[in-house]
Design a protein around this motif. Structure first.
Motif, PDB file in Angstrom:
ATOM      1  N   THR A   1       0.794  -1.230  -0.046  1.00  0.00           N
ATOM      2  CA  THR A   1       0.160   0.029  -0.166  1.00  0.00           C
ATOM      3  C   THR A   1       0.848   1.218   0.015  1.00  0.00           C
ATOM      4  OG1 THR A   1      -1.691  -1.098   1.164  1.00  0.00           O
ATOM      5  CG2 THR A   1      -2.030   1.221   0.920  1.00  0.00           C
ATOM      6  N   LEU A   2       0.479   2.165  -0.867  1.00  0.00           N
ATOM      7  CA  LEU A   2       1.091   3.512  -0.899  1.00  0.00           C
ATOM      8  C   LEU A   2       0.126   4.444  -0.575  1.00  0.00           C
ATOM      9  CD1 LEU A   2       4.021   4.663  -2.017  1.00  0.00           C
ATOM     10  CD2 LEU A   2       2.779   5.001  -4.044  1.00  0.00           C
ATOM     11  N   TRP A   3       0.510   5.604   0.028  1.00  0.00           N
ATOM     12  CA  TRP A   3      -0.438   6.608   0.433  1.00  0.00           C
ATOM     13  C   TRP A   3       0.213   7.809   0.976  1.00  0.00           C
ATOM     14  CZ3 TRP A   3       0.952   3.000   3.892  1.00  0.00           C
ATOM     15  CH2 TRP A   3       1.395   3.258   5.224  1.00  0.00           C
ATOM     16  N   PHE A   4      -0.546   9.165   0.900  1.00  0.00           N
ATOM     17  CA  PHE A   4       0.082  10.138   1.279  1.00  0.00           C
ATOM     18  C   PHE A   4      -0.600  10.587   2.715  1.00  0.00           C
ATOM     19  CE2 PHE A   4       0.158  11.014  -3.236  1.00  0.00           C
ATOM     20  CZ  PHE A   4       1.445  11.680  -3.286  1.00  0.00           C
ATOM     21  N   ARG A   5       0.336  11.139   3.531  1.00  0.00           N
ATOM     22  CA  ARG A   5      -0.148  11.438   4.869  1.00  0.00           C
ATOM     23  C   ARG A   5      -0.817  12.827   4.706  1.00  0.00           C
ATOM     24  NH1 ARG A   5       1.944  15.413   8.409  1.00  0.00           N
ATOM     25  NH2 ARG A   5       3.681  15.724   7.437  1.00  0.00           N
ATOM     26  N   ASN A   6      -2.212  12.670   5.404  1.00  0.00           N
ATOM     27  CA  ASN A   6      -3.235  13.993   5.068  1.00  0.00           C
ATOM     28  C   ASN A   6      -2.602  14.936   5.729  1.00  0.00           C
ATOM     29  OD1 ASN A   6      -5.393  15.499   5.343  1.00  0.00           O
ATOM     30  ND2 ASN A   6      -6.680  13.712   5.356  1.00  0.00           N
TER      31      ASN A   6
ATOM     32  N   GLU B   1     -11.878   5.277 -11.359  1.00  0.00           N
ATOM     33  CA  GLU B   1     -11.031   6.285 -12.251  1.00  0.00           C
ATOM     34  C   GLU B   1      -9.730   6.230 -12.053  1.00  0.00           C
ATOM     35  OE1 GLU B   1     -12.735  10.101 -12.077  1.00  0.00           O
ATOM     36  OE2 GLU B   1     -14.554   9.503 -12.859  1.00  0.00           O
ATOM     37  N   GLN B   2      -9.127   5.114 -11.067  1.00  0.00           N
ATOM     38  CA  GLN B   2      -7.853   4.927 -10.578  1.00  0.00           C
ATOM     39  C   GLN B   2      -7.039   6.096 -10.202  1.00  0.00           C
ATOM     40  OE1 GLN B   2      -8.910   1.702 -10.427  1.00  0.00           O
ATOM     41  NE2 GLN B   2      -6.922   0.966 -11.229  1.00  0.00           N
ATOM     42  N   VAL B   3      -7.468   6.841  -9.404  1.00  0.00           N
ATOM     43  CA  VAL B   3      -6.990   7.971  -8.517  1.00  0.00           C
ATOM     44  C   VAL B   3      -7.537   8.005  -7.081  1.00  0.00           C
ATOM     45  CG1 VAL B   3      -6.595   9.539 -10.772  1.00  0.00           C
ATOM     46  CG2 VAL B   3      -8.932   9.861  -9.239  1.00  0.00           C
ATOM     47  N   GLY B   4      -6.552   8.773  -6.415  1.00  0.00           N
ATOM     48  CA  GLY B   4      -6.859   8.994  -5.011  1.00  0.00           C
ATOM     49  C   GLY B   4      -5.635   9.330  -4.224  1.00  0.00           C
ATOM     50  N   THR B   5      -5.790   9.115  -3.033  1.00  0.00           N
ATOM     51  CA  THR B   5      -4.414   9.593  -1.957  1.00  0.00           C
ATOM     52  C   THR B   5      -4.126   8.381  -1.308  1.00  0.00           C
ATOM     53  OG1 THR B   5      -5.935  10.602  -0.539  1.00  0.00           O
ATOM     54  CG2 THR B   5      -5.004  12.214  -1.805  1.00  0.00           C
ATOM     55  N   LYS B   6      -4.537   7.185  -1.668  1.00  0.00           N
ATOM     56  CA  LYS B   6      -4.162   6.029  -1.093  1.00  0.00           C
ATOM     57  C   LYS B   6      -4.386   4.929  -2.139  1.00  0.00           C
ATOM     58  CE  LYS B   6      -5.346   2.771   3.088  1.00  0.00           C
ATOM     59  NZ  LYS B   6      -6.246   2.556   4.163  1.00  0.00           N
ATOM     60  N   ALA B   7      -3.584   3.977  -2.311  1.00  0.00           N
ATOM     61  CA  ALA B   7      -3.643   3.007  -3.237  1.00  0.00           C
ATOM     62  C   ALA B   7      -3.015   1.670  -2.520  1.00  0.00           C
ATOM     63  CB  ALA B   7      -2.898   3.278  -4.619  1.00  0.00           C
ATOM     64  N   ALA B   8      -3.576   0.407  -3.307  1.00  0.00           N
ATOM     65  CA  ALA B   8      -2.943  -0.711  -2.810  1.00  0.00           C
ATOM     66  C   ALA B   8      -2.866  -1.609  -4.005  1.00  0.00           C
ATOM     67  CB  ALA B   8      -4.115  -1.597  -1.641  1.00  0.00           C
ATOM     68  N   VAL B   9      -1.860  -2.491  -4.324  1.00  0.00           N
ATOM     69  CA  VAL B   9      -1.601  -3.295  -5.383  1.00  0.00           C
ATOM     70  C   VAL B   9      -2.179  -4.490  -4.691  1.00  0.00           C
ATOM     71  CG1 VAL B   9       0.131  -4.191  -6.788  1.00  0.00           C
ATOM     72  CG2 VAL B   9       0.489  -1.982  -5.873  1.00  0.00           C
ATOM     73  N   HIS B  10      -3.159  -5.026  -5.510  1.00  0.00           N
ATOM     74  CA  HIS B  10      -4.097  -6.415  -4.992  1.00  0.00           C
ATOM     75  C   HIS B  10      -3.252  -7.665  -5.706  1.00  0.00           C
ATOM     76  CE1 HIS B  10      -7.912  -8.565  -4.260  1.00  0.00           C
ATOM     77  NE2 HIS B  10      -7.197  -8.962  -3.574  1.00  0.00           N
ATOM     78  N   TYR B  11      -2.510  -8.543  -4.760  1.00  0.00           N
ATOM     79  CA  TYR B  11      -2.263  -9.522  -5.468  1.00  0.00           C
ATOM     80  C   TYR B  11      -2.871 -10.632  -4.615  1.00  0.00           C
ATOM     81  CZ  TYR B  11       2.101  -7.230  -6.898  1.00  0.00           C
ATOM     82  OH  TYR B  11       3.267  -6.559  -7.921  1.00  0.00           O
TER      83      TYR B  11
END
Length: 882
Positions: free
Chosen positions: A201-206, A296-306
């Motif tokens: 998971t990749l994300w930006f601190r709010n 739409e595949q945008v945001g401030t938090k994303a997880a690569v799902h394996y």
């Protein structure tokens, strides 16, 4: 120099920012003071674990075995789901202070296996059960147990029976300061095939929800070929980063996007501004809510799902790459080569640190201790003024809440933490001990820690150092001069460089802190100090940080001794600085004289004539002063009476000859104030090598104290020095005052009282910081007294040793807590069969907060490598001198 040392030099000289990324992500952000905006200050209740998946943090982020940049703008960590848990596993779980029968405690198994000072190579391991995680069972059972029962641990639930778990290994290797290779290995330890959702998971601190949202960052998926997925991370100050995610025919991941925003609807029954919130990925997987993620595949938090099918005993490997430079072939041949090279360089670096003949077991323990120290570095963000007054969009002024008198404190730093789950905040005296093993591998970072704590944005204008997050105004022992001097000496010995600028800069600020102690903690102006609880929690009859139930005050043998030690540390620094600046001779004279007054006060307090030293018992005790003028000793045999040993320094003859002004002033005091030297080691008798000695305890008192300290029925354990004498097991100390009875007895393990929450215990267990200072003090005494001064070890055995040999034996007992005994068991793990017998657990080391006074088993915070990381320095020293 090794390659790692070259990287450290490049970073130090600002040629390459190798420290920009590191293991700076906290293990726990929920339940901290920083996230507490309640009116009653009940941090655990205001932001519980149940809120953490749904509620955006204000001051930091947490995750499992994760990393971030040095200002924690962008974070990466692993998330897991076994298909059985009620929530996805994206952070570690544990009990709050109110839920545990012995206070807060993490209920997970994870291990810091390797790390280098520039974080060029990092490795850690998390053990994830196949079955549903027993959240409710852990809370319920611990609540049902009283303080006389042990904690109910995750292992006790049976969830690991039959090896039904995954070993999830996470490794990071830097190709450059901003190009990070990531390898995740998942091994199914069980005998049946299992499925696992692995979600890096990749994300930006709010940072946008609390004020100006104009610079809100963004994650988005960009086009890639079928063998790869790419997340583009755009941030206004960090710049662009790309997360490359490998794929194969058997494993083509998808990327799930949401926002790192609070789910107000779930928590507070208030409509969300956006359907995409912090727990969106959790809701998509666990609740099958497809509207919870942004298609739409945008945001401030994303997880690569394996989605992995892992056979019995099988291992599957996933590769990712987080970089600020676009990579045409991110997983080419160089990927494996870089990992191999960084691992080899880490081996070379640590062999350079300890080139001596030590066992592989010792080397393994030392390596993991250093790893724990480095993994426990954390981004610590706390602007107290903003926290007290509230943010522009969310004002919540709390003028009477904790720390309101520290509104100057402004932290945006990477700081060494005691334990990133249980203590994810700095503690002043812990940090001083952290600096010792850190100085061995990274003196620049060790110096930075001590320097920052004394800078104006940390130190109070009145000179006080902030104690710890829950109460900056509390009082920890004044050990920072000692740590500053030792870091200076360690760097000079190991790296050939004595940083006098650092020494002088910190010394100047510690002058203010010393003055604060003298003005605030010497109630009667008699050089006898009160201090407070001084980090020793429940060691005494009363809570020494609060108003006494008897009224009056306590003259503290430990508080006064810490100040004697402080004086001598400042004296030693002043003498070192005086070698190049004669002005410091006058300051050295000041601390020499002040030490004589403190040492005199330890044995007779002005006209009251209340001794902290008890000649009949041959021991130091605290003295209770009642409002009606009565006063008497609190005869508890504890480390309070051993701390006077720490006030010791030797003066070399060549130093005295080079500093004539100091020597003249010293000789004047010796000859004109003979009353002040009566209870101090004789300054006129020259010891080994014509050295002079300054110490509160000298030959007769030293022998009497050591006779108790080295007696196996009192302080001496097979695993170090206990915090309270075992004598009190059968002879509890009982004090009756004003119709009330107070008592102290020997408790070798967890505390059975609620004083200080019950999760710390100084009534019997072994604590590394005190033991380490005991060892150093004995070495200093030997340095002066030489081989002819001997004591029985153990007391009553008839076997005599000099004090260097005694110090060596104590070192062996402390390191022996973690090393295999003849039986193959490690004392630290007590009767936990998996750790003692299972090869997949046996060599994984946890560095606990403190240890059972009789059998050495680890107790308290399980990941407090912090000051227990001192074991790495002890192993180094044992290897050097054995």
């Amino acid at each position: 120099m090794t390659e790692e040392e070259l990287r450290l030099a490049a970073d130090r000289e600002r040629q390459a920012h190798w420290r920009k990324w590191g293991s700076y992500l906290s293990d726990r952000q929920w339940g901290t003071v920083r996230e507490d905006y309640s009116k009653d200050g009940e941090a655990w209740n205001y932001f519980p674990h149940d809120h953490a998946r749904s509620r955006a943090y204000r001051w930091g982020e947490d995750g499992i075995l994760g990393i971030s940049d040095n200002h924690q703008r962008l974070c990466f960590a692993i998330t897991l789901w076994n298909g059985e848990d009620s929530i996805i596993k994206e952070r570690l779980f544990g009990l709050t202070g109110q839920e545990g029968n012995h206070g807060e405690d993490v209920k997970e198994y994870y291990f810091y296996l390797d790390n280098t000072p520039t974080h060029s190579y990092m490795k850690a391991l998390y053990k994830y059960p196949h079955q549903a995680f027993p959240y409710a069972d852990l809370i319920r059972e611990n609540r049902n147990r009283d303080r006389n029962q042990p904690e109910y641990e995750l292992m006790d639930t049976g969830i690991f029976d039959g090896d039904r778990y995954f070993d999830v290994s996470v490794e990071y290797a830097k190709a450059s300061p901003t190009d990070i290779l990531i390898q995740i290995k998942v091994t199914n330890r069980g005998g049946q095939s299992q499925r696992l959702h692995l979600l890096p998971t990749l994300w930006f601190r709010n940072t946008w929800a609390w004020g100006d949202a104009s610079d809100k960052p963004q994650l988005k998926e960009i086009n890639a070929d079928g063998n790869m997925r790419i997340v583009d991370a755009q941030h206004s100050t960090l710049g662009n980063y790309w997360l490359y995610c490998n794929a194969s025919e058997q494993n083509i991941p998808s990327i799930l996007f949401t926002e790192n925003e609070t789910n107000y609807e779930r928590l507070f029954k208030v409509k969300n501004a956006s359907p995409y919130v912090k727990d969106g990925i959790n809701n998509y997987l666990v609740s099958d809510r497809h509207d919870a993620i942004n298609t739409e595949q945008v945001g401030t938090k994303a997880a690569v799902h394996y989605y992995l099918e892992i056979g019995a005993y099988e291992t599957k490997v996933i590769h990712l790459r987080l970089t600020n430079s676009q990579q045409p072939q991110p997983f080419g041949n160089d990927f494996a080569q870089i990992f191999q090279k960084r691992q080899q360089e880490a081996d070379e670096f640590y062999h350079r640190i300890t080139p001596f003949e030590i066992s592989e077991d010792e080397r393994n323990v030392q390596r993991q201790a250093f790893a724990g120290m480095l993994w426990s570095k954390q981004f610590y963000y706390y602007i107290v003024e903003e926290w007290v007054d509230g943010d522009p969009r969310y004002p919540s002024p709390r003028p009477n809440i904790r720390n309101h008198e520290w509104k100057h404190l402004f932290s945006d730093e990477i700081i060494s933490m005691p334990d990133k789950w249980e203590y994810p905040w700095f503690a002043a005296w812990d940090l001083a001990f952290h600096a010792i093993p850190l100085a061995v591998i990274d003196p620049a970072f060790a110096k930075l820690q001590l320097d920052r704590l004394t800078r104006e944005w940390f130190m109070h204008p009145n000179g006080q150092l902030p104690a710890y997050e829950w109460s900056f105004s509390d009082v920890n022992p004044p050990v920072h001069a000692w740590a500053t001097l030792r870091v200076y000496q360690i760097e000079r010995k190991m790296y050939g460089y004595g940083d006098q600028q650092f020494l002088e800069r910190v010394f100047q600020k510690l002058l203010l802190n010393f003055t604060w102690w003298v003005n605030r903690k010497d109630a009667e102006g008699k050089n006898v100090f009160q201090g407070g609880f001084l980090g020793l929690d429940n060691i005494g009859v009363f809570d020494r940080s609060k108003e006494l139930p008897t009224g009056g005050f306590i003259n503290q043998a430990d508080g006064t001794s810490w100040m004697g030690m402080y004086c001598l540390n400042m004296l030693a620094i002043a003498l070192e600085l005086a070698k190049t600046n004669s002005t410091y001779e006058d300051i050295a004279s000041k601390f020499f004289e002040h030490f004589l007054y403190i040492a005199d006060a330890m044995n007779g307090i002005g006209s009251t004539n209340v001794d902290l030293w008890n000649e009949e018992d041959g021991f130091y005790y605290d003295a209770l002063n009642l409002p009606d003028g009565r006063h008497f000793s609190l005869k508890v045999r504890s480390v309070v009476g051993l701390i006077p040993l720490f006030a010791i320094a030797t003066l070399e003859p060549d130093i005295l000859e080079k500093l004539p002004n100091f020597k003249r002033r010293m000789d004047w005091f010796i000859h004109n104030r003979p009353n002040l030297k009566e209870n101090v080691a004789c300054m006129e008798t020259k010891g080994m090598g014509a050295r002079r000695l300054l110490a509160i305890t000298y030959k007769d008192k030293l022998r009497k104290i050591l006779a108790k300290m080295l007696h196996e029925s009192e302080f001496l354990s097979p695993y170090g020095i206990r915090s309270i004498s075992r004598y009190h097991k059968d002879h509890p100390y009982i004090l009756k005052v004003n119709g009330h009875e107070y008592s102290v007895d020997y408790q070798p393990a967890e505390s059975n009282i609620s004083l200080f929450g019950g999760n710390s215990n100084w009534r019997g267990p072994i604590w590394f910081p005190i033991n380490y200072l005991i060892i150093e003090s004995l070495q200093k005494f030997h340095y002066y007294l030489g081989d002819d001064f001997k004591v029985e070890f153990p007391t009553g055995s008839g076997q005599e040793m000099n004090l260097w040999q005694v110090a060596s034996e104590l070192s062996k007992r402390l390191t022996g807590i973690f090393l295999e005994e003849a039986s193959g068991d490690r004392p630290v793990y007590g009767n936990i069969k998996s750790f003692q017998n299972d090869p997949h657990w046996h060599d994984l080391i946890l560095f606990h907060e403190y240890f059972h006074g009789d059998n050495g088993a680890g107790i308290g915070a399980s990941h407090q490598t912090g000051w227990t990381g001192l074991v790495a320095k002890l192993i180094l020293q044992c290897g050097e001198y054995q």
